[in-house]
Write a protein that holds these residues in place. Sequence first.
Motif, short mmCIF file in Angstrom:
data_model
loop_
_atom_site.label_atom_id
_atom_site.label_comp_id
_atom_site.label_asym_id
_atom_site.label_seq_id
_atom_site.Cartn_x
_atom_site.Cartn_y
_atom_site.Cartn_z
N GLU A 1 58.78 42.64 39.14
CA GLU A 1 57.47 42.91 39.09
C GLU A 1 56.82 42.10 40.09
O GLU A 1 56.67 40.69 40.09
CB GLU A 1 56.83 42.61 37.84
CG GLU A 1 57.10 43.78 36.53
CD GLU A 1 56.71 43.47 35.14
OE1 GLU A 1 55.98 44.22 34.89
OE2 GLU A 1 56.98 42.43 34.48
N THR A 2 55.95 42.60 40.86
CA THR A 2 55.42 41.85 42.07
C THR A 2 53.80 41.54 41.58
O THR A 2 52.96 42.18 40.97
CB THR A 2 55.22 42.81 43.37
OG1 THR A 2 56.54 43.32 43.53
CG2 THR A 2 54.72 42.13 44.57
N LEU A 3 53.67 40.06 42.12
CA LEU A 3 52.30 39.62 41.92
C LEU A 3 52.12 39.07 43.44
O LEU A 3 52.74 38.23 44.02
CB LEU A 3 52.20 38.41 41.08
CG LEU A 3 51.01 37.50 41.11
CD1 LEU A 3 49.65 38.38 40.45
CD2 LEU A 3 51.22 36.07 40.54
N ILE A 4 50.84 39.53 43.75
CA ILE A 4 50.20 39.26 45.31
C ILE A 4 49.20 38.29 45.37
O ILE A 4 48.27 38.81 44.40
CB ILE A 4 50.12 40.39 46.21
CG1 ILE A 4 51.26 41.15 46.44
CG2 ILE A 4 49.45 40.05 47.61
CD1 ILE A 4 51.22 42.57 47.14
N MET A 5 49.31 37.39 45.80
CA MET A 5 47.81 36.38 46.00
C MET A 5 46.83 36.70 46.95
O MET A 5 47.64 37.07 48.00
CB MET A 5 48.46 34.99 46.25
CG MET A 5 49.30 34.29 45.40
SD MET A 5 48.86 34.37 43.61
CE MET A 5 48.02 32.41 43.48
N PHE A 6 45.94 37.00 46.66
CA PHE A 6 44.94 37.75 47.59
C PHE A 6 43.53 37.25 47.81
O PHE A 6 43.07 36.61 46.83
CB PHE A 6 44.60 39.01 47.17
CG PHE A 6 43.75 39.91 47.81
CD1 PHE A 6 44.05 40.58 49.27
CD2 PHE A 6 42.58 40.31 47.50
CE1 PHE A 6 43.19 41.21 49.79
CE2 PHE A 6 41.34 40.81 48.19
CZ PHE A 6 41.84 41.48 49.54
N SER A 7 43.07 37.29 49.20
CA SER A 7 41.58 36.79 49.16
C SER A 7 40.95 37.75 49.86
O SER A 7 41.33 38.21 51.15
CB SER A 7 41.60 35.45 50.01
OG SER A 7 40.59 35.14 50.57
N ALA A 8 39.74 38.12 49.64
CA ALA A 8 39.12 39.11 50.27
C ALA A 8 38.41 38.61 51.36
O ALA A 8 38.18 39.16 52.69
CB ALA A 8 37.82 39.85 49.48
N LYS A 9 38.05 37.13 51.36
CA LYS A 9 37.50 36.38 52.53
C LYS A 9 38.33 36.09 53.70
O LYS A 9 37.83 36.34 54.94
CB LYS A 9 36.87 34.99 52.00
CG LYS A 9 36.09 34.21 52.82
CD LYS A 9 35.64 32.99 52.10
CE LYS A 9 34.16 32.92 51.93
NZ LYS A 9 33.73 31.76 51.20
N THR A 10 39.47 35.97 53.38
CA THR A 10 40.41 35.61 54.54
C THR A 10 41.46 36.78 54.75
O THR A 10 42.22 36.69 55.78
CB THR A 10 41.39 34.40 54.31
OG1 THR A 10 42.40 34.81 53.14
CG2 THR A 10 40.35 33.26 54.10
N LYS A 11 41.60 37.87 53.94
CA LYS A 11 42.44 38.93 53.98
C LYS A 11 43.63 38.51 53.72
O LYS A 11 44.85 39.42 53.89
CB LYS A 11 42.35 39.67 55.47
CG LYS A 11 40.75 40.02 55.48
CD LYS A 11 40.54 41.16 56.89
CE LYS A 11 39.19 41.77 57.08
NZ LYS A 11 38.08 40.87 56.34
N TYR A 12 43.97 37.67 53.11
CA TYR A 12 45.47 36.94 52.65
C TYR A 12 46.08 38.03 51.84
O TYR A 12 45.32 38.08 50.68
CB TYR A 12 45.12 35.53 52.13
CG TYR A 12 46.51 35.08 51.96
CD1 TYR A 12 47.26 34.14 52.60
CD2 TYR A 12 46.96 35.01 50.50
CE1 TYR A 12 48.35 33.58 52.24
CE2 TYR A 12 48.38 34.39 50.11
CZ TYR A 12 48.86 33.63 51.16
OH TYR A 12 50.03 33.05 50.65
N GLY A 13 47.00 38.37 52.05
CA GLY A 13 47.72 39.38 51.11
C GLY A 13 47.49 40.84 51.27
O GLY A 13 48.09 41.65 50.86
N LYS A 14 46.73 41.23 52.33
CA LYS A 14 46.22 42.43 52.55
C LYS A 14 47.57 43.42 52.72
O LYS A 14 47.53 44.43 52.27
CB LYS A 14 45.23 42.64 53.61
CG LYS A 14 44.85 43.97 54.11
CD LYS A 14 43.90 43.93 55.25
CE LYS A 14 43.91 45.34 55.84
NZ LYS A 14 42.84 45.39 57.15
N ASP A 15 48.30 43.00 53.80
CA ASP A 15 49.45 43.85 54.29
C ASP A 15 50.42 44.03 53.19
O ASP A 15 50.93 45.25 52.93
CB ASP A 15 50.18 43.14 55.42
CG ASP A 15 49.25 43.01 56.54
OD1 ASP A 15 48.31 43.61 56.67
OD2 ASP A 15 49.60 42.16 57.55
N GLU A 16 50.50 42.92 52.39
CA GLU A 16 51.68 43.23 51.15
C GLU A 16 50.98 44.29 50.15
O GLU A 16 51.72 45.00 49.60
CB GLU A 16 51.84 41.87 50.39
CG GLU A 16 52.54 41.08 51.22
CD GLU A 16 51.77 40.02 52.08
OE1 GLU A 16 50.75 40.44 52.35
OE2 GLU A 16 52.24 38.94 52.45
#
Length: 194
Positions: free
Chosen positions: A169-184
């Motif tokens: 099961e996948t958990l992606i760490m994401f930030s709307a501010k830096t776009k971290y995790g967007k591609d995943e």
Amino acid sequence: MQVKNVELVMSAVDPKQYPTTGYPEIGLIGRSNVGKSSLTNVLINRKDYAYTSGQPGKTQTLNFYNVDDLLYFVDVPGYGYAKVSKSEREKWAEMIETYLTKRDKLKGVVSLIDGRHKPSEYDLQMRDWLDYYEIPVLYVATKVDKVSKSQRKNQENMLRTELQLEQDETLIMFSAKTKYGKDEVWKWIENQIK
């Protein structure tokens, strides 16, 4: 994925109002104010297309966003918001349950959790519910720009443990501010709608 055209095609409360184009759908769920609209805006490369509000409980319908005539993002009302009446909450719950369990175009759900804190009781209940109905889920921990880089791995491990996620099961760490995790996030969505 590079998104060119996005359109909010409808806000629905009833299956009779759902789109009939046949595009695959990805639901976006999470507590009120967890960042569903912010995630949507990052994924579609728009600043304020999906309405973001500092006030929880703003989304009260299923909002269908047509993305490049390829798929719909379906913004689902946030759960766990206390400042609406019990009857209103029950109406939302029924609308959400009907959509998530009966919609054959739904290919998966992105479940957003606030990455700064332990999952709430509501988050855990939703996790159990999605598990019970065997709905494909991507877990996304939002607002991780507010977690120091040195703490992110610990935070991710804690969230995986609390949510009782299996290895696959996948958990992606994401930030709307830096776009971290967007591609995943996009990679998971693209696999679901193939």
